[in-house]
Scaffold this motif. Structure first.
Motif, short mmCIF file in Angstrom:
data_model
loop_
_atom_site.label_atom_id
_atom_site.label_comp_id
_atom_site.label_asym_id
_atom_site.label_seq_id
_atom_site.Cartn_x
_atom_site.Cartn_y
_atom_site.Cartn_z
N ALA A 154 0.83 -1.20 0.00
CA ALA A 154 0.00 0.00 0.00
C ALA A 154 0.86 1.26 0.00
O ALA A 154 0.59 2.22 -0.72
CB ALA A 154 -0.93 0.00 1.20
N ALA A 155 1.91 1.27 0.82
CA ALA A 155 2.78 2.44 0.90
C ALA A 155 3.40 2.77 -0.45
O ALA A 155 3.55 3.95 -0.81
CB ALA A 155 3.87 2.21 1.94
N HIS A 156 3.75 1.75 -1.20
CA HIS A 156 4.43 1.98 -2.48
C HIS A 156 3.48 2.28 -3.63
O HIS A 156 3.92 2.47 -4.77
CB HIS A 156 5.33 0.79 -2.80
CG HIS A 156 6.56 0.75 -1.94
ND1 HIS A 156 7.69 1.47 -2.24
CD2 HIS A 156 6.80 0.12 -0.76
CE1 HIS A 156 8.60 1.26 -1.30
NE2 HIS A 156 8.09 0.46 -0.38
N THR A 157 2.16 2.36 -3.33
CA THR A 157 1.23 2.85 -4.36
C THR A 157 1.18 4.37 -4.37
O THR A 157 0.56 4.96 -5.26
CB THR A 157 -0.19 2.30 -4.13
OG1 THR A 157 -0.70 2.79 -2.88
CG2 THR A 157 -0.20 0.78 -4.13
N ALA A 158 1.81 5.01 -3.38
CA ALA A 158 1.80 6.48 -3.31
C ALA A 158 2.81 7.07 -4.29
O ALA A 158 3.90 6.53 -4.48
CB ALA A 158 2.12 6.93 -1.90
N ASP A 159 2.44 8.19 -4.88
CA ASP A 159 3.35 8.93 -5.74
C ASP A 159 4.18 9.93 -4.95
O ASP A 159 5.26 10.34 -5.39
CB ASP A 159 2.56 9.66 -6.83
CG ASP A 159 1.81 8.70 -7.73
OD1 ASP A 159 2.45 8.06 -8.57
OD2 ASP A 159 0.58 8.58 -7.55
N ARG A 160 3.68 10.29 -3.78
CA ARG A 160 4.37 11.29 -2.95
C ARG A 160 4.09 10.96 -1.49
O ARG A 160 2.94 10.74 -1.11
CB ARG A 160 3.83 12.68 -3.29
CG ARG A 160 4.60 13.86 -2.73
CD ARG A 160 5.82 14.19 -3.60
NE ARG A 160 6.31 15.53 -3.36
CZ ARG A 160 6.06 16.59 -4.14
NH1 ARG A 160 5.30 16.45 -5.23
NH2 ARG A 160 6.58 17.76 -3.86
#
Length: 372
Positions: A154-160
């Motif tokens: 989930a954390a690595h689906t963020a762009d920022r």
């Protein structure tokens, strides 16, 4: 026109993360706030003026009232949520960063999930914390490995990724391998907030402790420490599962006032009339010292975590090295004895203004929109 959306883990309690969620709604007004659970009676009344959009899991009344019971079910609720937006701004302490979106995702991280990565501290290692602590540890032990894998993804689906303090910047780097920008949130309570509402039964002098009643907040240590100091009362503001145990702890003294929740006006009066704040908890961001500072009041705090970002030693407060009774008592005695520059303390709090926070957050969203 760009489509921006907002999200928060759950809107069921009153705390710093919920204050930040409210700030997001002021930064981007008239937008709905997506969340897992919404309990209007348990959180700040200002959410009543916002279009809060809870997920289907919200139909379970027990989970709305006790969000920790929802722990085994939140992954499924979040995983099935998809928000159509050019940019989703998610306020997260472990859940909202997993919400899917059709566009870019900006995560404002209060901390990687404590119950996944700091289970003992979150639950409390002392046997007196009882069934609740053992239940959290048991659930985390069973579902933890699976949820940690989900959380990492989930954390690595963020762009920022944005974080609230330098200690959380380090934690996010260690847990996720993500380099995040530090953007401290503004203090929610200030001298411009609400009309003071006196509390008649509180005499002076007193020191103030504002914290959820959870094991890692160390409110029991503060109570025992202030009991050692003659002619000084303690006022505790906050609610939580530790309340019954703390009530039994203070039954032998009339100098500790466990108020539970108070209105903003009452909290303003308490800050204004206190001799200072005591903060002995493990915090990712030291928000309450900034609130106290906005009224020119110093803080005695644990030399740890977010307090290192928000307290200037011997200018806005003093530190103690360990959350034990003698250390806390010694620091509080020093705090009430020292002369303080009210103007210097207030100036420090003003460097953490809401306008600064909102301006930077809007700039970040504009930068992400440029990638759409």
């Amino acid at each position: 026109m760009a489509d921006i959306a907002l999200a928060h883990d759950y809107v069921t309690q009153r705390g710093g993360a919920e204050r930040v969620a409210l700030t997001l709604t002021r930064a981007f007004p008239k937008l709905p706030l997506h969340t897992t659970l919404y309990n209007p009676s348990g959180t700040f009344p200002e959410f009543g003026a916002i279009d809060v959009k809870p997920m289907p899991i919200n139909r379970w009344k027990m989970l709305r009232a006790h969000h920790r019971l929802a722990l085994p079910f939140l992954k499924g609720a979040i995983s099935h949520c998809r928000v159509d937006a050019d940019v989703l701004v998610a306020s997260s302490s472990g859940w909202a960063h997993g919400i899917q979106t059709t566009g870019r995702k900006v995560v404002y991280c209060h901390a990687p999930a404590r119950w996944l990565y700091q289970t003992e501290r979150y639950a409390g290692s002392n046997n007196s914390h009882g069934i609740r602590s053992r239940a959290i540890e048991a659930v985390s032990g069973v579902v933890g490995p699976n949820l940690r894998a989900w959380d990492q993804q989930a954390a690595h689906t963020a762009d920022r990724y944005i974080v609230n303090s330098t200690i959380i910047k380090r934690a996010v780097a260690e847990v996720y391998g993500i380099d995040a920008e530090v953007l401290p949130p503004p203090p929610a309570m200030s001298a411009l907030t609400a009309t003071p509402q006196p509390i008649a039964r509180i005499g002076q002098p007193f020191v103030l402790c504002v914290a959820r009643l959870l094991p890692y907040k160390n409110v029991d240590t503060v109570i025992e420490a202030i009991a050692q100091i003659p002619d000084l009362d303690l006022v505790v503001v906050g609610e939580g599962p530790e309340r019954r145990r703390l009530e039994s702890l203070i039954s032998h003294t009339g100098r500790t006032h466990l108020l539970g929740r108070v209105s903003d006006g009452q909290l303003r009066w308490l800050y204004e009339n206190s001799s200072g704040l005591v903060a002995a908890s493990y915090e990712d961001f030291g928000l309450t010292p900034l609130e106290a500072a906005s009224f020119g009041r110093p803080t005695a705090a644990l030399r740890d975590g977010g307090y290192l970002d928000t307290i200037v030693e011997n200018v806005t407060g003093v530190f103690f090295e360990h959350p034990d009774v003698d250390s806390v008592a010694s620091a509080v005695e020093e705090m009430v004895r020292l002369p303080w520059s009210t103007r210097s303390i207030i100036n420090h709090s003003e460097s953490f203004s809401e306008s600064r926070f909102v301006a930077r957050l809007r700039n970040i969203v504009e930068e992400e929109l440029a990638h759409c």
